[in-house]
Design an enzyme around this catalytic site. Structure first.
Site, PDB file in Angstrom:
ATOM      1  N   CYS A 141      23.771  39.618  28.383  1.00 33.88           N
ATOM      2  CA  CYS A 141      24.292  38.556  29.295  1.00 33.88           C
ATOM      3  C   CYS A 141      23.556  37.310  29.067  1.00 33.88           C
ATOM      4  O   CYS A 141      22.390  37.167  28.626  1.00 33.88           O
ATOM      5  CB  CYS A 141      24.389  38.873  30.664  1.00 33.88           C
ATOM      6  SG  CYS A 141      23.097  39.358  31.579  1.00 33.88           S
TER       7      CYS A 141
ATOM      8  N   CYS B 154      20.199  37.561  30.390  1.00 35.84           N
ATOM      9  CA  CYS B 154      19.206  38.291  29.340  1.00 35.84           C
ATOM     10  C   CYS B 154      18.695  36.971  28.421  1.00 35.84           C
ATOM     11  O   CYS B 154      17.221  37.258  28.235  1.00 35.84           O
ATOM     12  CB  CYS B 154      20.095  39.217  28.566  1.00 35.84           C
ATOM     13  SG  CYS B 154      20.614  40.632  29.410  1.00 35.84           S
TER      14      CYS B 154
ATOM     15  N   ASP C 252      43.992  20.440   7.527  1.00 28.66           N
ATOM     16  CA  ASP C 252      43.579  20.254   6.055  1.00 28.66           C
ATOM     17  C   ASP C 252      44.933  20.298   5.185  1.00 28.66           C
ATOM     18  O   ASP C 252      46.050  20.949   5.711  1.00 28.66           O
ATOM     19  CB  ASP C 252      42.640  21.569   5.494  1.00 28.66           C
ATOM     20  CG  ASP C 252      42.428  21.353   4.163  1.00 28.66           C
ATOM     21  OD1 ASP C 252      42.025  20.166   3.443  1.00 28.66           O
ATOM     22  OD2 ASP C 252      42.697  22.448   3.326  1.00 28.66           O
TER      23      ASP C 252
ATOM     24  N   ASP D  58      41.431  26.015   5.192  1.00 28.06           N
ATOM     25  CA  ASP D  58      41.423  27.274   4.386  1.00 28.06           C
ATOM     26  C   ASP D  58      40.400  27.403   3.295  1.00 28.06           C
ATOM     27  O   ASP D  58      40.248  28.188   2.746  1.00 28.06           O
ATOM     28  CB  ASP D  58      42.629  27.726   3.741  1.00 28.06           C
ATOM     29  CG  ASP D  58      42.917  26.722   2.569  1.00 28.06           C
ATOM     30  OD1 ASP D  58      42.619  25.692   2.658  1.00 28.06           O
ATOM     31  OD2 ASP D  58      43.595  27.315   1.572  1.00 28.06           O
TER      32      ASP D  58
ATOM     33  N   ASP E 283      36.180  23.174   4.043  1.00 25.14           N
ATOM     34  CA  ASP E 283      36.302  23.114   5.530  1.00 25.14           C
ATOM     35  C   ASP E 283      35.414  23.663   6.219  1.00 25.14           C
ATOM     36  O   ASP E 283      35.600  23.592   8.009  1.00 25.14           O
ATOM     37  CB  ASP E 283      37.842  23.578   5.616  1.00 25.14           C
ATOM     38  CG  ASP E 283      38.862  22.821   5.012  1.00 25.14           C
ATOM     39  OD1 ASP E 283      38.800  21.588   4.660  1.00 25.14           O
ATOM     40  OD2 ASP E 283      39.850  23.624   4.582  1.00 25.14           O
TER      41      ASP E 283
END
Length: 742
Positions: A19, A22, A431, A631, A635
């Site tokens: 968490c 931590c 894109d 994709d 990018d």
């Protein structure tokens, strides 16, 4: 020898954090090490960025301090090896957690049925004690190890609260098992609460497993980017011979030989040779780029055809690929504010509950010794009822159901921050190639010059077909495939020459053909022929023309076509209040033509990876919440910088690894569904958190005994049942997502 004023900085993987509390403990531990000048620990990426003086300390010493605190900082001689070790450790931890969750529920379910239904048999409590002890010793071991260490360090975490509540609940039950008469003699029921301890561990472990799964494979995108860099290269020696050398040994100014199929190892300039280079990692364009002497090439790009000699200009950490890796790492390290909400609250919640439990005990004891049993029961009940199961499950349970619901719709979501942020998105950068378009250039049209007789057309097509099959020109494959659908008999040229920048010169069956740019058609006297070519160019198509014996004969248009569902998707996104902007490395004319058809009003064209990231940052500075859909490798930088990143399935592995959301099959119509899903999931998360807080606001005072004088005492048995009920309410509310239609 290190300079006493030298400061080094590096990013180290850290494992074992459960968490944000931590992460705070790890940060404090590293900060306390002599010689550390700055540290930032990121729970989301399980990493620590440490700046230190090498004269005063070393990564190994810092790692030892972190280990003493109950965590592990991985130190290695290379980042790639460190990431590999982190991945192995996380995979082992996840497998172990799955086993522990399974064992916990196999014990907890029958234990709850027997205890809460008051099913009694000889030595029943002793059996319950043994079952609970086994569960605590195996399944809950981590809570006690980390929680007690945190208590000793005066930095209690959620693990500490789980450890205290289960230990107190267990010991109180053991006491009532061994000496029940101590309480029964004072008219207090000597109940046992073994199922409470078991349920606490089972529920919290389940929540942690969900979180581990959502954060699994952190750093895989960085590793995949590193894999683009080849390990070795062919170097040309001064005497003209060659030898293979590690890429790490290449120096600026040295000459390398790169052949067809090889990855280019450095940024440099072509000294000699012609080639077609796949630069999709930089531009995202599926069409290769012709390169010849004097042209620049980049590390990580691939030689599709040809052979070149490259003079190294930027090597190692100075290459464009390395810069992209650093940018992705930095962008991925940013934290989502909403995702940290529960952990921030938990940092205050844990010590607050402990204080409330202690105050409850003291207040009842101040009322007289006769209230000792009540004080003990109430203090235990506060710890048990306040166990952060519902709080801990509020986000991951909704996320898990939301992720499952999305998967059925072809929307793969990696973590909670993606869902949370996507719901707030007001701008979508999308894109072109492979995202808005199909990503594969196709021959869409061709036009004959009026100077060519009908009887010659078949033979000319066969000749061009044969020539294009020999070519390394970026558009050759699309043209040859398109002609092949019309003409099944390519004719191989008797003479063939490919000249970069000019095209193909060949002789086939006695006719001389020139195949190249649209300028070959300029001498045509056919105005309609030239008008069609001009319209193709204005629409952004790639145009190839051919002459036969010097006479313009035919022109071909090659396009990357728009996805069929694009216009409807853009309309729906606009209806949801999302401003869509086309962001592409392609030419302005091509981008604008595609945008007009799709219904996109904003276009930013001719962008390189850095320019895409700059556009993301610019919009963020203006106050927009930005999603990026792409994709390609090119990018990945913008994807990582965006508030929420979306990869279209079928694209590069890098884009998919960087992205928080992946659209399976690349269906654009899934984008608005993803946004609707995110809004619904965020609403469920908020409802879960609201009820978890209200539960504690009502439950803690009841557990503390505020209604005892009115004849109501909430025992740990009912406190644990209430705790379980609160978690079940969170689960049931989250499951509503699975029935929703998006």
């Amino acid at each position: 020898m290190a300079n006493k004023n030298e400061i080094r900085q590096e990013v180290f993987p850290v494992t074992g954090m459960m968490c944000a509390v931590c992460a705070g403990t790890v940060k404090k531990t590293i900060s306390d090490c002599a010689g550390v000048t700055d540290v930032d620990v990121n729970f989301a990426t399980n990493s620590a960025t440490v700046a230190w003086n090498p004269v005063l300390t070393s990564p190994a010493k810092i790692a030892d301090a972190v280990k003493d605190a109950g965590y592990e900082m991985i130190v290695s001689d290379s980042e790639a090896k460190a990431l590999e070790e982190k991945e192995r450790q996380e995979e082992r931890a996840y497998r172990t957690m799955k086993v522990k969750v399974t064992v916990a529920w196999l014990i907890t379910i029958p234990l709850c049925i027997l205890c809460m239904l008051h099913i009694h048999f000889p030595a029943d409590n002793w059996l319950f004690m043994a079952m609970t002890l086994a569960l605590m010793a195996y399944c809950g071991e981590g809570f006690y190890r980390r929680g007690i260490k945190a208590l000793i360090a005066k930095a209690p975490t959620m693990d500490s609260l789980v450890a205290i509540s289960t230990i107190v609940s267990f010991l109180f039950s053991v006491f009532n098992t061994i000496a029940p008469e101590v309480l029964t003699s004072r008219s207090i029921s000597a109940d046992v609460y073994y199922e409470g301890a078991a349920m606490i561990i089972a529920f919290v472990l389940t929540g942690k497993m969900m979180e581990m799964r959502s954060r699994h494979s952190t750093g895989m995108a960085i590793r995949a980017l590193m894999d683009l860099q080849p390990d070795e290269a062919v170097m040309e020696l001064p005497d003209g011979s060659t030898r293979r050398v590690p890429v790490s040994e290449i120096k600026v100014g040295e000459t390398l030989i790169v052949r067809q199929g090889d990855k280019i190892p450095v940024d440099g300039t072509i000294v000699s040779g012609n080639a077609s280079v796949d630069e999709s990692m930089l531009t995202g364009e599926s069409i290769g780029v012709e390169k010849t002497s004097g042209d620049k090439v980049s590390a990580g790009t691939i030689l599709n055809a040809g052979s070149i000699r490259v003079k190294a200009a930027n090597v190692g950490a100075d290459t464009e690929l390395s810069r992209i890796i650093r940018a992705v790492r930095e962008a991925q390290g940013s934290k989502a504010p909403v995702q940290k909400l529960v952990d921030r609250v938990a940092a205050i919640f844990v010590p607050t509950v402990m204080v409330i439990s202690l105050i409850t005990f003291c207040v009842w004891m101040a009322m007289g010794r006769g209230y000792l049993p009540v004080a003990f029961v109430c203090a235990v009940s506060v710890l048990v009822i306040a166990c952060p199961c519902a709080l801990g499950l509020a986000t991951p349970m909704a996320v898990m159901v939301g992720i499952g619901r999305g998967a059925r719709a072809g929307i793969l979501i990696k973590d909670a921050s993606a869902l949370e942020t996507l719901a707030k998105t007001d701008t979508l950068l999308i894109d072109k190639t492979g995202t808005l378009t199909l990503g594969t250039p196709r021959l869409t049209d061709f036009r004959w010059s009026s100077a060519i007789e009908e009887s010659r057309k078949a033979s000319i097509l066969s000749a061009i077909y044969g020539a294009e099959k020999e070519s390394i020109h970026p558009l050759a494959a699309a043209i040859s495939q398109g002609i092949g659908e019309l003409c099944t008999n390519p004719v191989k040229p008797s003479e063939y020459e490919y000249i970069a920048g000019l095209g193909i010169h060949c002789i086939t069956e006695g006719t001389r053909y020139n195949i190249g740019s649209s300028s070959l058609a300029d001498s045509s006297g056919d105005p309609q022929f030239l008008s069609v070519i001009d319209s193709w160019l204005q629409q952004g198509a790639g145009v190839v023309a051919a002459t036969a014996d010097g006479v313009p004969a035919v022109a071909f248009a090659v396009r990357d076509e728009l996805r069929p569902d694009a216009p409807a998707t853009i309309r729906e996104l606009n209806h949801l209040g999302i401003n869509v902007e086309l962001l592409t490395g392609d030419r302005e004319a091509t981008a604008q033509h595609i945008a007009d058809i799709a219904g996109i009003r904003s276009v930013t064209a001719e962008t390189l990876p850095q320019m895409k990231q700059d556009r993301v940052r610019e919009l963020q500075r203006e106050g927009h919440t930005v999603a990026m859909a792409g994709d390609g490798i090119n990018d990945s930088q913008a994807l990582a910088a965006s508030d929420v990143s979306i990869a279209m399935g079928g694209g590069s592995d890098i884009a998919i690894d960087v992205a928080k959301v992946t659209i399976v099959g690349g269906k654009l119509s899934a984008l608005p569904r993803a946004i609707k899903l995110s809004k619904a999931t965020l609403r469920i998360i908020r409802e879960n958190l609201f009820w978890a807080f209200i539960y504690n606001v009502i439950g803690i005072p009841l557990a503390a005994g505020v209604l005892y004088k009115a004849g109501f005492l909430l025992s740990p048995m009912f406190a644990s049942a209430a705790m379980a009920l609160s978690s079940l309410c969170v689960v049931a509310n989250s499951l509503r997502l699975s029935k929703r239609q998006f």
